[in-house]
Design an enzyme around this catalytic site. Sequence first.
Site, PDB file in Angstrom:
ATOM      1  N   SER A   4       0.843  -1.193   0.000  1.00  0.00           N
ATOM      2  CA  SER A   4       0.000   0.000   0.000  1.00  0.00           C
ATOM      3  C   SER A   4       0.879   1.245   0.000  1.00  0.00           C
ATOM      4  O   SER A   4       2.090   1.152   0.137  1.00  0.00           O
ATOM      5  CB  SER A   4      -0.921   0.007   1.219  1.00  0.00           C
ATOM      6  N   LYS A   5       0.227   2.398  -0.145  1.00  0.00           N
ATOM      7  CA  LYS A   5       1.000   3.637  -0.314  1.00  0.00           C
ATOM      8  C   LYS A   5       1.925   3.910   0.853  1.00  0.00           C
ATOM      9  O   LYS A   5       2.990   4.499   0.700  1.00  0.00           O
ATOM     10  CB  LYS A   5       0.095   4.870  -0.494  1.00  0.00           C
TER      11      LYS A   5
END
Length: 491
Positions: free
Chosen positions: A252-253
């Site tokens: 994820s980011k």
Amino acid sequence: MTDIRVRFAPSPTGELHIGGARTALFNWLFARNRGGKMVLRIDDTDKQRSSPEFLNSIITSMKWLGLDWDEGPERGGDYGPYLQSERLDLHRAEAQKLVNEGKAYYCFCTAEELTAEKENKRLQGLPPRYSGKCRYLSLEESEDKKAANSFVIRLLVPEEGETVVEDLIRGPVVFENKIFDDFIIMKSDGLPTYNFASVIDDYKMEITHVIRAEEHLSNTPRQQIIARQLEYKLPLYAHVPMILAPDHSKLSKRHGATSVQEYREMGILPEALINYLALLGWSPGEDREIMNIDEIIDSFSLEKVSKNPAIYDLKKLIWLNGHYLRTIDLRTVVQRVLPFFKDNEHLSKTMNSYQEVFLNETMEKVVDLVRDRVKTLREVVEASDYFFQDDFSYDEKGVEKHFRKKSTGDILNQIFNTLETVEPFQASRIKEELEKLSQRLNVPLAQINLPTRLAITGRTMGPELFDIISFLGRDRVLERLKRAKELFTFA
RNA sequence: GGCCCCUUCGUCUAAUCGGUGAGGACACCAGCCUUUCAAGCUGGCAGCAGGGGUUCAAAUCCCCUAGGGGUCACCA
């Protein structure tokens, strides 16, 4: 034998991240290895989250990586349209067919009812399955309600038996049918769900091999059930292991750079990223790591894809990048690095004053000098500033170490004199003269070179000193030596 | 929680049908090279998740346990 057709089907709800890129790569490699077709389809049935910007960025990323497609957006093909949202009529028709055949039914339960029901089941410790409440509404009843109520279409899922996914990488995977409830195939906004649309499109596009991430494995039996009800022939499935973040969690980011664009901006070369990604979850089966794209295509096969998830390691990518940076054609590197220089406010100004031809020549020399000692395009820029600007700053530790002794000041004067007169002003001659100087003064060459380097570059490390000197030219070198003498007190 | 997948150095991985001193790469450490920093070369550290079986022989086959991941959405 039918021709092999694979597809990469991203949803335009975010940038292309390395997981998606690796899936695309494996599809592409498989197609290229087997002489098949690569189809790019855009699964944009989530109209809330899909956006044209993301679609654009995904396409840009794929092109940058060199992953092209035989059919898809911008290219067309005989199996279009390639935007899932434009295939809606098809999806609706198939759904209608299932309803007519009694294999699917309208459901009028509201979202609130369903969440309440699920919550209830959960509290009782039961699996949160749909009750099947609307299953036995007659078609006439349903038609009446449709006018006044929003509805979805659910597939009538048989409760008996089992569904087996024959996975090319994992072998047969067995699921009991009773674990599935009557899942939704058409949403209340009239759009198909992923499972439904994807089965229809894969079939209509005559996809022979569905190669995708392992997160889809658990959904595959549902898709097979749909296909069975639609009387479709099944494609072959291959679920490739996921790519996990260094903390073992899903990408994820918050894990830093995960999108292809970010790596690009970091100064990673596409060659390196491709090579690295190919090695995540696949290996040629011999002790080879560095492979160009043709070698990878030649030795790629799904049998050699591993089953276990891989954690990506930035260090190895960077190492590979360093390798490619100093191995690939110098002109290519220059072309790739130019945008990074233009991004640098300070340097872009100087560079804009250069003429195109001169710029390219200069850049080739500079890149050639520094690329051996850096690992990314961005670092090429960072390591080159003193070639383009005269007002660089001096490394503090270096100053403490080399610019504090009176003897150094004297030596610098000698160096100045030497460089003022050396003819011609080229690396080998300069080297000779400075070596002579070191003998004459009876000091190690290092005592000459280190202060000189600091004076003319501000740094204690970098490319061959004599190359730097000859590149800068006599005037600038002498000027910089003079400035260092004035700026610092050698005592 | 149910179901599914997975488990070899810190990380990526190799090890044809069971017999290997368990191989390579990154990272790390050391040495060489050297005007610096790199690069390069050489060497080193480090692993079969645990427990039971089967077998003359198990990293490899079977079972159990543990751990990790995925999925169970009107997301894809």
